[in-house]
Scaffold this motif. Structure first.
Motif, PDB file in Angstrom:
ATOM      1  N   UNK A  42     -26.365 -42.307 -27.567  1.00  0.00           N
ATOM      2  CA  UNK A  42     -26.929 -40.963 -29.063  1.00  0.00           C
ATOM      3  C   UNK A  42     -28.062 -40.905 -27.866  1.00  0.00           C
ATOM      4  N   UNK A  43     -29.042 -41.402 -27.757  1.00  0.00           N
ATOM      5  CA  UNK A  43     -30.205 -40.730 -26.811  1.00  0.00           C
ATOM      6  C   UNK A  43     -29.509 -39.847 -25.268  1.00  0.00           C
ATOM      7  N   UNK A  44     -28.455 -39.675 -25.056  1.00  0.00           N
ATOM      8  CA  UNK A  44     -27.601 -39.324 -23.635  1.00  0.00           C
ATOM      9  C   UNK A  44     -27.054 -38.468 -24.494  1.00  0.00           C
ATOM     10  N   UNK A  45     -26.760 -37.853 -25.193  1.00  0.00           N
ATOM     11  CA  UNK A  45     -25.827 -36.982 -25.891  1.00  0.00           C
ATOM     12  C   UNK A  45     -26.952 -35.656 -26.334  1.00  0.00           C
ATOM     13  N   UNK A  46     -28.155 -35.394 -26.128  1.00  0.00           N
ATOM     14  CA  UNK A  46     -29.420 -34.839 -26.587  1.00  0.00           C
ATOM     15  C   UNK A  46     -29.600 -34.034 -24.936  1.00  0.00           C
ATOM     16  N   UNK A  47     -29.499 -33.500 -25.235  1.00  0.00           N
ATOM     17  CA  UNK A  47     -29.249 -32.435 -23.529  1.00  0.00           C
ATOM     18  C   UNK A  47     -30.627 -32.021 -22.325  1.00  0.00           C
ATOM     19  N   UNK A  48     -31.400 -31.678 -23.117  1.00  0.00           N
ATOM     20  CA  UNK A  48     -32.245 -32.152 -22.410  1.00  0.00           C
ATOM     21  C   UNK A  48     -32.997 -33.039 -21.910  1.00  0.00           C
ATOM     22  N   UNK A  49     -32.421 -34.296 -22.646  1.00  0.00           N
ATOM     23  CA  UNK A  49     -32.843 -36.088 -22.170  1.00  0.00           C
ATOM     24  C   UNK A  49     -31.988 -36.610 -21.072  1.00  0.00           C
ATOM     25  N   UNK A  50     -30.398 -35.656 -21.524  1.00  0.00           N
ATOM     26  CA  UNK A  50     -29.874 -36.171 -20.313  1.00  0.00           C
ATOM     27  C   UNK A  50     -30.477 -35.292 -19.229  1.00  0.00           C
ATOM     28  N   UNK A  51     -30.555 -34.283 -18.813  1.00  0.00           N
ATOM     29  CA  UNK A  51     -30.621 -33.471 -17.281  1.00  0.00           C
ATOM     30  C   UNK A  51     -32.270 -34.098 -17.312  1.00  0.00           C
ATOM     31  N   UNK A  52     -32.872 -34.608 -17.624  1.00  0.00           N
ATOM     32  CA  UNK A  52     -34.950 -34.784 -17.094  1.00  0.00           C
ATOM     33  C   UNK A  52     -34.276 -36.071 -16.418  1.00  0.00           C
ATOM     34  N   UNK A  53     -33.717 -37.099 -17.548  1.00  0.00           N
ATOM     35  CA  UNK A  53     -33.004 -38.003 -16.637  1.00  0.00           C
ATOM     36  C   UNK A  53     -32.228 -38.293 -15.564  1.00  0.00           C
ATOM     37  N   UNK A  54     -31.044 -37.251 -15.528  1.00  0.00           N
ATOM     38  CA  UNK A  54     -30.557 -36.944 -14.242  1.00  0.00           C
ATOM     39  C   UNK A  54     -31.348 -36.649 -12.530  1.00  0.00           C
ATOM     40  N   UNK A  56     -34.152 -37.097 -12.586  1.00  0.00           N
ATOM     41  CA  UNK A  56     -35.445 -37.849 -12.112  1.00  0.00           C
ATOM     42  C   UNK A  56     -34.554 -39.383 -11.232  1.00  0.00           C
ATOM     43  N   UNK A  57     -33.088 -39.470 -11.982  1.00  0.00           N
ATOM     44  CA  UNK A  57     -32.708 -40.616 -11.230  1.00  0.00           C
ATOM     45  C   UNK A  57     -32.260 -39.824  -9.835  1.00  0.00           C
ATOM     46  N   UNK A  58     -31.414 -38.592  -9.794  1.00  0.00           N
ATOM     47  CA  UNK A  58     -31.065 -38.052  -8.420  1.00  0.00           C
ATOM     48  C   UNK A  58     -31.835 -36.726  -7.453  1.00  0.00           C
ATOM     49  N   UNK A  59     -32.981 -37.738  -7.821  1.00  0.00           N
ATOM     50  CA  UNK A  59     -33.100 -36.234  -7.783  1.00  0.00           C
ATOM     51  C   UNK A  59     -33.024 -34.974  -7.643  1.00  0.00           C
ATOM     52  N   UNK A  60     -33.954 -33.496  -6.921  1.00  0.00           N
ATOM     53  CA  UNK A  60     -33.356 -32.241  -7.646  1.00  0.00           C
ATOM     54  C   UNK A  60     -34.365 -31.471  -8.056  1.00  0.00           C
ATOM     55  N   UNK A  61     -34.441 -30.486  -7.741  1.00  0.00           N
ATOM     56  CA  UNK A  61     -35.527 -29.797  -8.482  1.00  0.00           C
ATOM     57  C   UNK A  61     -35.604 -30.134  -9.488  1.00  0.00           C
TER      58      UNK A  61
END
Length: 64
Positions: A42-54, A56-61
């Motif tokens: 349910x937390x990962x269904x929020x687009x902002x949280x999912x983008x921020x998590x990805x 952080x985990x995989x690096x990126x701009x």
């Protein structure tokens, strides 16, 4: 009138103890595998949280 005051007191008491022991309650709930999966899903269904998590985990701009 007495019933309304009792309800308000009961809700306030539950809120107080829920806030006071919030970390114990969270640990108790997340100890179960299917509840943990439900919470993370349910937390990962929020687009902002999912983008921020990805990011952080995989690096990126980072977006600022």
């Amino acid at each position: 009138m007495s019933r309304a005051i009792t309800s308000i007191f009961l809700i306030g008491s539950i809120g107080y103890f829920g806030f006071r022991y919030r970390y114990r309650l969270i640990n108790l709930l997340l100890a179960s595998g299917w509840l943990r999966r439900l919470a993370v899903g349910s937390i990962m269904s929020f687009p902002g949280v999912k983008n921020k998590m990805l990011q952080t985990v995989f690096g990126g701009p980072s977006e600022r």
